[in-house]
Each structure stands twice: as structure tokens, then as C-alpha cells.
Design an enzyme around this catalytic site. Sequence first.
Site, mmCIF file in Angstrom:
data_model
loop_
_atom_site.group_PDB
_atom_site.id
_atom_site.type_symbol
_atom_site.label_atom_id
_atom_site.label_comp_id
_atom_site.label_asym_id
_atom_site.label_seq_id
_atom_site.Cartn_x
_atom_site.Cartn_y
_atom_site.Cartn_z
ATOM 1 N N HIS A 1 -2.407 10.324 -0.005
ATOM 2 C CA HIS A 1 -2.541 8.981 -0.557
ATOM 3 C C HIS A 1 -2.454 9.018 -2.082
ATOM 4 C CE1 HIS A 1 -3.421 5.550 1.862
ATOM 5 N NE2 HIS A 1 -4.278 5.034 1.014
ATOM 6 N N GLU B 1 0.830 -1.216 0.000
ATOM 7 C CA GLU B 1 0.000 0.000 0.000
ATOM 8 C C GLU B 1 0.862 1.263 0.000
ATOM 9 O OE1 GLU B 1 -3.142 -0.146 2.931
ATOM 10 O OE2 GLU B 1 -3.337 2.037 2.924
ATOM 11 N N LYS C 1 -7.256 -1.124 11.769
ATOM 12 C CA LYS C 1 -6.649 -1.557 10.503
ATOM 13 C C LYS C 1 -5.408 -0.702 10.226
ATOM 14 C CE LYS C 1 -6.145 -1.806 5.808
ATOM 15 N NZ LYS C 1 -5.304 -0.956 4.955
ATOM 16 N N ASP D 1 4.235 -14.689 11.864
ATOM 17 C CA ASP D 1 2.884 -15.129 11.506
ATOM 18 C C ASP D 1 1.905 -13.976 11.735
ATOM 19 O OD1 ASP D 1 0.343 -16.238 11.381
ATOM 20 O OD2 ASP D 1 0.890 -18.051 12.474
HETATM 21 C C1 MEV Z 1 -5.737 2.839 5.354
HETATM 22 O O1 MEV Z 1 -4.987 1.690 4.991
HETATM 23 C C2 MEV Z 1 -5.754 3.002 6.862
HETATM 24 C C3 MEV Z 1 -6.646 4.134 7.386
HETATM 25 O O2 MEV Z 1 -7.964 3.982 6.891
HETATM 26 C C4 MEV Z 1 -6.612 4.059 8.890
HETATM 27 C C5 MEV Z 1 -7.589 4.994 9.575
HETATM 28 O O3 MEV Z 1 -8.626 5.363 9.008
HETATM 29 O O4 MEV Z 1 -7.315 5.317 10.764
HETATM 30 C C6 MEV Z 1 -6.149 5.482 6.889
#
Ligand code: MEV
Length: 352
Positions: free
Chosen positions: A342, A45, A228, A244
Site C-alpha cells: 500500500h 485508492e 469493504k 448505482d
Molecule cells: C482496504 O481498502 C481494504 C482492506 O482493508 C480489505 C481487507 O482488510 O480485507 C485491505
Amino acid sequence: TGGLALEQADRLIENAVGIYSLPLGVAANFTINNKDYLIPMVIEEPSVIAACSHAAKLVRECGGFFASADESLTIGQIQILFENKSGRLLGSAGEKILAARDELLALANEAHPNLLKRGGGAREIKVREFPDTRVGPMLVLHLLFDTRDAMGANLVNTACEKIAPRVEELTGGRVNLRIVSNLSDRRLARANCRIKNDLIGGANVAERIVQAQALAEIDPYRATTHNKGVMNGIDAVALATGNDWRAIEAGAHAYAARDGNYRALTNWDVAANGDLVGALELPLAVGIVGGMTKAHQVAQLALKILNVESAQELATVMVAVGLAQNLAALRALATEGIQRGHMKLHARRKIV
Ligand code: MEV
């Protein structure tokens, strides 16, 4: 160029037909417990490594991350059934296990004499009772095993299999499962950091970050995405070092829901002097010996770049990376939005 030969891949898994590559990058600017680190990360990513390095730079200007990790107490579970569907007939089976604690620990240690020499081994026996399940009364024995510098799943599985026949004799029950638990809540790692609010963009930005945090504490839809982002950093280091990541993911999310509500793994607050203060705690069952860490040349190289001396030190690095990654995401979300940075980095993709 990958670090894994096709012949090795063929020995690692079944029906291997090729090698699948991912980018390996290095995040910069990390100071953790007053030691500087370069962090190898394997991730596809864009912007994760740039964001993480930038957050680490802000934190470094304020003293860096402070992190610690528990010793490597890995949990093995032994499920004991009593085939009595009318329920509530566990009797004194649990007490019998606890009375034989020393014998069972010694037996478990017989499975791993070399680990014993390195200071690891069986440490504790715990019993959990489930008197009334749909398959009758059930006991679960937890074997707590110090797996030192190993992730430990195989070590613990073998030890559980070793003591299971004796557990059956002691309890009169029948053993079913003998397997590691990935909810490694005796192997927690924690990190904290503090950032002057002018570095983060002012009191207003710090406040917006705390507002984002507040949503991730009450809403699982947001908490999932928040976590995430944390795992973007942690998984990337896990992959680079041959750990792992599925086990780490499973443990992290179960820990995030430990009180019944799924919530943010991190915490952000504004201190009395206006500094933004952050913390992260999660289970991190990671190793620097055995498994892929040994078999994969890039994992070996990643560990060399990291310059960590123990699994505990690797866990302190990973938890700091998770906190940095979360800070970077929240700062972007609370200011310009995630898409601008991004997309700028996504755009580079056209060149390749
Ligand atoms: C993207 O890979 C991760 C985010 O969505 C985490 C977040 O929203 O805190 C930017």
C-alpha cells in the site's frame, strides 16, 4: 477527460456547480468463463487495481474465474395499510391479491410495452404479511419484474405505481409506499475460483487465508472490513460503468446479514489436493442501458472496453472482480501485511 459536460451535469442533478473527477484505471489478467476481459475501474485508492490484476493473474493460471448471474428479476414493493391499530385484521386481503395475480401482472406490463417486446416484464406477485405492526396490520406486495439489461429501479417504480390503485380496490386497504427494493436477492451473482497453493505462496499462506476467512465469518468488525475490500472492486466497476453503487452497497450488506448475523460475503477453503478455493455470492442489480450508462461518455467507453453483451454478463464480471479483490487483500494481510504494498504505491503520490 471526464466524459460529462457541465450542461449534462446540470440536467442530471439540481444546483450543479461543477464536475468532480476521479481516476479511471484498467485491471488486467481477468479470465471469466473462459473469456478474457479488461476491467475499467474508477477509484481513488492506490493499490486496488494493481492488487486486483495480480490476483486475477494467479487465478488465470489455474483456469480463471467461473461466474453466473440470475436473470434480472427486480423486486418492487407496495405497502398496504389497514388503519386498524388493534391489529391482526388482515383477513383475506392477501388471498385476494394472489387470486388477481394474472390481472395485476398484465396491468403492470401495460406500463412498459417496449420492455415486453424485449422479453422483459412482470413475472410474479408475492404477498408478505405483517399482522401486528405499530401502525396496525400491514401487507407488502412484491412485484417481481424482469428488467432485462436495465438496473430497473425506475421501471419497477412505475409498474408499482400503475397497479397500486387496483391493489387498493382488491384489498380495501390504503397503499402507502411503491418503490423498488434494493435487497435484490432474486438477482444474485456468484463466482468461484481455485488457485494452486504454490502460486499463492504455499500451504502455509493458504491456511492463513482460511484463518482470516474464519474471523470474518464470526466477527462483524472484521466482516465489515473484509466486505469493504470486496466492494473496493465491485464499486469501482459500478462507477466506471455508470451504475448505482449505493444500491449495490445497500443490497450487498443486507445480503451479508441475511441470516441475522453480519458475515463475510466470500468463502475460502483449502481443497483436499491443497488448492485454495474461493467463492462469492451477492445481489448485483446492474444495467448496461438507461440512466448514467447512456448519459456518461466514460461509462459508454467502459462498457465498450468490457465488451459485455448483457446486464447479466456485467454482473458475472463484477462478482469475479469482487472475489479477486478479496483474494488480493487476504493474501497481503496473511503475508507481508497490507501497509508495505500500500505504502509503496502511496509513495508515488508525491510525484504528482
Ligand atoms: C482496504 O481498502 C481494504 C482492506 O482493508 C480489505 C481487507 O482488510 O480485507 C485491505
